[in-house]
Design a protein around this motif. Sequence first.
Motif, PDB file in Angstrom:
ATOM      1  N   LEU A 108      40.109  38.734  36.886  1.00 16.06           N
ATOM      2  CA  LEU A 108      39.219  39.048  37.808  1.00 16.06           C
ATOM      3  C   LEU A 108      38.813  37.843  38.466  1.00 16.06           C
ATOM      4  O   LEU A 108      37.581  37.696  39.157  1.00 16.06           O
ATOM      5  CB  LEU A 108      37.823  39.029  36.586  1.00 16.06           C
ATOM      6  CG  LEU A 108      38.039  40.589  35.943  1.00 16.06           C
ATOM      7  CD1 LEU A 108      36.738  40.545  34.794  1.00 16.06           C
ATOM      8  CD2 LEU A 108      37.904  41.655  36.791  1.00 16.06           C
ATOM      9  N   GLN A 109      39.698  36.681  38.601  1.00 14.12           N
ATOM     10  CA  GLN A 109      39.664  35.728  39.480  1.00 14.12           C
ATOM     11  C   GLN A 109      39.781  35.990  40.754  1.00 14.12           C
ATOM     12  O   GLN A 109      40.578  36.989  40.869  1.00 14.12           O
ATOM     13  CB  GLN A 109      40.301  34.510  38.786  1.00 14.12           C
ATOM     14  CG  GLN A 109      39.688  33.875  37.647  1.00 14.12           C
ATOM     15  CD  GLN A 109      38.233  33.317  37.933  1.00 14.12           C
ATOM     16  OE1 GLN A 109      37.817  33.072  39.065  1.00 14.12           O
ATOM     17  NE2 GLN A 109      37.517  33.124  36.602  1.00 14.12           N
ATOM     18  N   GLY A 110      39.744  35.099  41.731  1.00 12.62           N
ATOM     19  CA  GLY A 110      40.296  35.375  43.112  1.00 12.62           C
ATOM     20  C   GLY A 110      39.559  36.127  44.262  1.00 12.62           C
ATOM     21  O   GLY A 110      38.374  36.438  43.841  1.00 12.62           O
ATOM     22  N   ALA A 111      40.228  36.495  45.261  1.00 13.53           N
ATOM     23  CA  ALA A 111      39.527  37.163  46.298  1.00 13.53           C
ATOM     24  C   ALA A 111      38.911  38.542  45.731  1.00 13.53           C
ATOM     25  O   ALA A 111      39.492  39.345  44.754  1.00 13.53           O
ATOM     26  CB  ALA A 111      40.397  37.828  47.316  1.00 13.53           C
ATOM     27  N   ASP A 112      37.487  38.703  46.191  1.00 10.00           N
ATOM     28  CA  ASP A 112      36.644  39.877  45.678  1.00 10.00           C
ATOM     29  C   ASP A 112      35.812  40.283  46.988  1.00 10.00           C
ATOM     30  O   ASP A 112      34.634  40.263  46.646  1.00 10.00           O
ATOM     31  CB  ASP A 112      35.912  39.283  44.458  1.00 10.00           C
ATOM     32  CG  ASP A 112      35.302  40.610  43.673  1.00 10.00           C
ATOM     33  OD1 ASP A 112      35.336  41.760  43.916  1.00 10.00           O
ATOM     34  OD2 ASP A 112      34.316  40.077  43.035  1.00 10.00           O
TER      35      ASP A 112
ATOM     36  N   LEU B 288      33.483  43.999  43.342  1.00 11.09           N
ATOM     37  CA  LEU B 288      33.411  44.824  41.790  1.00 11.09           C
ATOM     38  C   LEU B 288      34.157  43.733  40.868  1.00 11.09           C
ATOM     39  O   LEU B 288      33.568  43.912  39.488  1.00 11.09           O
ATOM     40  CB  LEU B 288      34.575  45.875  42.195  1.00 11.09           C
ATOM     41  CG  LEU B 288      33.808  46.989  42.945  1.00 11.09           C
ATOM     42  CD1 LEU B 288      34.908  47.973  43.435  1.00 11.09           C
ATOM     43  CD2 LEU B 288      32.751  47.823  42.485  1.00 11.09           C
ATOM     44  N   LYS B 289      34.814  42.794  41.086  1.00  8.01           N
ATOM     45  CA  LYS B 289      35.423  42.165  40.187  1.00  8.01           C
ATOM     46  C   LYS B 289      34.412  41.080  39.568  1.00  8.01           C
ATOM     47  O   LYS B 289      34.379  40.796  38.053  1.00  8.01           O
ATOM     48  CB  LYS B 289      36.617  41.263  40.622  1.00  8.01           C
ATOM     49  CG  LYS B 289      37.941  41.992  40.903  1.00  8.01           C
ATOM     50  CD  LYS B 289      38.932  41.366  41.916  1.00  8.01           C
ATOM     51  CE  LYS B 289      39.613  40.257  41.389  1.00  8.01           C
ATOM     52  NZ  LYS B 289      40.538  39.671  41.975  1.00  8.01           N
ATOM     53  N   ARG B 290      33.633  40.560  40.369  1.00  5.24           N
ATOM     54  CA  ARG B 290      32.598  39.728  39.766  1.00  5.24           C
ATOM     55  C   ARG B 290      31.545  40.624  38.647  1.00  5.24           C
ATOM     56  O   ARG B 290      31.286  40.006  37.798  1.00  5.24           O
ATOM     57  CB  ARG B 290      31.534  39.208  40.867  1.00  5.24           C
ATOM     58  CG  ARG B 290      30.806  38.198  40.593  1.00  5.24           C
ATOM     59  CD  ARG B 290      29.839  37.621  41.754  1.00  5.24           C
ATOM     60  NE  ARG B 290      29.266  38.496  42.508  1.00  5.24           N
ATOM     61  CZ  ARG B 290      29.636  38.894  43.821  1.00  5.24           C
ATOM     62  NH1 ARG B 290      30.736  38.311  44.342  1.00  5.24           N
ATOM     63  NH2 ARG B 290      29.100  40.022  44.576  1.00  5.24           N
ATOM     64  N   GLY B 291      31.344  41.729  39.030  1.00  6.56           N
ATOM     65  CA  GLY B 291      30.503  42.602  38.186  1.00  6.56           C
ATOM     66  C   GLY B 291      31.248  42.819  36.966  1.00  6.56           C
ATOM     67  O   GLY B 291      30.419  42.741  35.845  1.00  6.56           O
TER      68      GLY B 291
END
Length: 478
Positions: free
Chosen positions: A234-238, A242-245
């Motif tokens: 869940l790290q990296g470009a987002d 959605l990944k942050r959530g």
Amino acid sequence: MAAFPPEREEDFAPYVPEEVLRRGLAYFKEGRVRRLFRVGERLLGEVQGSEPTPYRVEVGPGLVGRCTCPYPSFPCKHAVALLYAHLERKAQDLGALLAALPPEEAKALLLRLAHLPEVALLLAEALVPEEAFLEGVRALRQAFRLGEGEEEARRLLLRLDRAGRKEVEAFLEALPLAPFDPEPYLRAALARYLQLSPRLSFLLALYLRHPSEGVREAFLGAALEEPEQALGLLQGADPSGLKRGLRAELLFRLGRVEEALGALREGLEGVEDYLLLVERLLALGRAGEALKYAEEAREWFGRDPRLLPLLDLLVAHRGSPEDHRARFALKPNLEDYLALKAKLGRAFPEERKALLRQVKDLALLARIYLLEEDWKALDRLLKGAPPEAYPRLAEALEAGLPEEAKKLYLEGARREAEKGTRKAYREAAGLLLRLSRLDPKGAREAAWALARAFPRRKALWEELGPLLSENPHEPAPK
């Protein structure tokens, strides 16, 4: 239940809804059971239904089974017909016959049966289930391109328990392309996938393409088993956020609250981001901090309609004039108007005109003028109101000016009746029913006046029916 297959009607009839039992018996009596055979404790066969192709039915112990018909419950009438057919002509057990065959004869029999296309497909599913399932997925994708595919998706669901991880992944990748709501199929396929050593990277990629609640929960459920690997993914470009959530939610579920809040704070860019953070803070009992972020959102996005939940929060917990102004600007309402009037005191008249200019809802304006007894403004409003506003204006005036409300209901009903459509007649009748709360006799007289004005409009008489009292001299139109 008694042992299966049943020996008499009493063995299954008490466990079947009466209507299904009756219709299944009728199907049996009509000779609709085309084929019937038994394999151990299971009955299998074909029953002719309303479609040209007979439905395939399988019934086992406990009346558990399946049928290719669209009926949502089991047993269906086709399964019941199969049970009645078995009572009349006991199905021979194919399992016992096959078990008695010598190996060479059994192999020769299978080779002969393989020349039948329908049997060959079933044999392929049994002998090479993985390839057969993938072929089914390819057929599903083609059906999706043609705007179809629900029947193919249902067939694949029935084979999910025999599919491996690779096959279920192919099915899951195809489902978001469906021309219908894929969520029920996704949830069933995800339940199977979670039994097969799921790959977090696959679930994350699927969620980023199809951010549904079912896929989200599947990822989070699997992530709890391997949290560090999941957090790394869940790290990296987002760009979508959605990944942050997902990362924040996973951290909350792991009990790492401050890290989760930090993840939410990092992504404060849009209204939804503030909403999520404020909701979490409130759930944690940190109302002061929640109010701070709600106020920050108000300053940044004061004209965005999505801000209303945060403005409701500010009004409920603090209720400053600025909070009421901001909410009134987004959604004019009587509560904020009266709150500003009370809080501003002598300064309110200077702001009143600006507030009223923001109100486009004539019914709300009417309520304000009525409360303030601004009769001149109310008179101007009613004289200039378009006919389509009459119903809501009448409702607004019912308590304070019932006579004016009656006039508006009557005029609105008359205009609707003149339109000459069933929908308009229904609207006219609805307005007169509302009028009857204020004046039952007047509403009934108005209904008769409309009916007499259009004696040949049967649909109008039908819609006005509840309001038309018995009158032998006024028969309904033929």
